[in-house]
Write a protein that holds these residues in place. Structure first.
Motif, PDB file in Angstrom:
ATOM      1  N   ILE A  54     -74.460   5.533  18.843  1.00  0.00           N
ATOM      2  CA  ILE A  54     -75.510   6.184  18.059  1.00  0.00           C
ATOM      3  C   ILE A  54     -74.900   6.907  16.867  1.00  0.00           C
ATOM      4  O   ILE A  54     -75.440   6.866  15.761  1.00  0.00           O
ATOM      5  CB  ILE A  54     -76.349   7.140  18.939  1.00  0.00           C
ATOM      6  N   ASP A  55     -73.756   7.536  17.064  1.00  0.00           N
ATOM      7  CA  ASP A  55     -73.045   8.221  15.990  1.00  0.00           C
ATOM      8  C   ASP A  55     -72.702   7.224  14.872  1.00  0.00           C
ATOM      9  O   ASP A  55     -72.936   7.488  13.693  1.00  0.00           O
ATOM     10  CB  ASP A  55     -71.781   8.864  16.569  1.00  0.00           C
ATOM     11  N   ALA A  56     -72.190   6.053  15.250  1.00  0.00           N
ATOM     12  CA  ALA A  56     -71.829   5.026  14.264  1.00  0.00           C
ATOM     13  C   ALA A  56     -73.068   4.491  13.549  1.00  0.00           C
ATOM     14  O   ALA A  56     -73.050   4.260  12.335  1.00  0.00           O
ATOM     15  CB  ALA A  56     -71.074   3.886  14.937  1.00  0.00           C
ATOM     16  N   ALA A  57     -74.165   4.299  14.288  1.00  0.00           N
ATOM     17  CA  ALA A  57     -75.406   3.803  13.683  1.00  0.00           C
ATOM     18  C   ALA A  57     -75.994   4.834  12.729  1.00  0.00           C
ATOM     19  O   ALA A  57     -76.438   4.488  11.622  1.00  0.00           O
ATOM     20  CB  ALA A  57     -76.414   3.444  14.768  1.00  0.00           C
ATOM     21  N   MET A  58     -75.996   6.095  13.122  1.00  0.00           N
ATOM     22  CA  MET A  58     -76.558   7.135  12.271  1.00  0.00           C
ATOM     23  C   MET A  58     -75.733   7.325  11.002  1.00  0.00           C
ATOM     24  O   MET A  58     -76.259   7.748   9.977  1.00  0.00           O
ATOM     25  CB  MET A  58     -76.681   8.455  13.036  1.00  0.00           C
ATOM     26  N   ASP A  59     -74.460   6.979  11.064  1.00  0.00           N
ATOM     27  CA  ASP A  59     -73.621   7.032   9.870  1.00  0.00           C
ATOM     28  C   ASP A  59     -74.143   6.054   8.822  1.00  0.00           C
ATOM     29  O   ASP A  59     -74.074   6.309   7.628  1.00  0.00           O
ATOM     30  CB  ASP A  59     -72.169   6.702  10.243  1.00  0.00           C
ATOM     31  N   VAL A  60     -74.706   4.949   9.268  1.00  0.00           N
ATOM     32  CA  VAL A  60     -75.235   3.924   8.358  1.00  0.00           C
ATOM     33  C   VAL A  60     -76.638   4.280   7.887  1.00  0.00           C
ATOM     34  O   VAL A  60     -76.967   4.110   6.715  1.00  0.00           O
ATOM     35  CB  VAL A  60     -75.234   2.536   9.032  1.00  0.00           C
ATOM     36  N   VAL A  61     -77.506   4.776   8.762  1.00  0.00           N
ATOM     37  CA  VAL A  61     -78.911   4.989   8.412  1.00  0.00           C
ATOM     38  C   VAL A  61     -79.280   6.450   8.213  1.00  0.00           C
ATOM     39  O   VAL A  61     -80.449   6.753   7.958  1.00  0.00           O
ATOM     40  CB  VAL A  61     -79.877   4.363   9.443  1.00  0.00           C
ATOM     41  N   GLY A  62     -78.301   7.347   8.328  1.00  0.00           N
ATOM     42  CA  GLY A  62     -78.593   8.770   8.205  1.00  0.00           C
ATOM     43  C   GLY A  62     -79.173   9.142   6.847  1.00  0.00           C
ATOM     44  O   GLY A  62     -78.941   8.479   5.848  1.00  0.00           O
ATOM     45  N   GLY A  63     -79.937  10.192   6.821  1.00  0.00           N
ATOM     46  CA  GLY A  63     -80.572  10.653   5.599  1.00  0.00           C
ATOM     47  C   GLY A  63     -82.003  10.151   5.517  1.00  0.00           C
ATOM     48  O   GLY A  63     -82.405   9.244   6.232  1.00  0.00           O
TER      49      GLY A  63
END
Length: 118
Positions: A13-22
């Motif tokens: 989830i941390d890696a995914a949120m790095d891509v879609v965060g914001g």
């Protein structure tokens, strides 16, 4: 342009949120998923409130991460189109349960929806 993000990550989830965060990246994904190929002006129109600078930045990051592809046509005036890559389509599929959860939350708290669907 931003530095390539390569972790370390605590979990998937941390890696995914790095891509879609914001705020804007998930909305860009939603817009491209719902409308397919979009030119810059059409994307900006579909995302009220986003500045030109922010949209350019977010599109560049999504392109660096392989989520969005950008195609430039050598025309006068130049035409640039954005579309989801296969990885971007897979990411949207993975985000669908989160969207369902979010729509249920909207209904539960009685919040207004700007768009139907997403």
């Amino acid at each position: 342009m931003g530095e390539k993000r390569t972790g370390p990550y605590f979990c998937g989830i941390d890696a995914a949120m790095d891509v879609v965060g914001g705020k804007w990246k998930s909305l860009i994904l939603w817009e491209l998923d719902n409308h397919g190929v979009r030119r810059f002006a059409a994307l900006r129109k579909g995302l009220p409130g986003v500045s030109e600078k922010m949209l350019i930045q977010q599109l560049r990051e999504l392109e660096e991460d392989g989520i969005v592809s950008r195609e430039v046509y050598r025309e006068v005036p130049p035409r640039v189109e954005y579309r989801l890559t296969d990885l971007g389509v897979a990411l949207n599929v993975a985000l669908q349960p989160l969207g369902t959860w979010g729509r249920e939350r909207i209904d539960r708290i009685g919040a207004d929806r700007v768009h139907q669907g997403g």
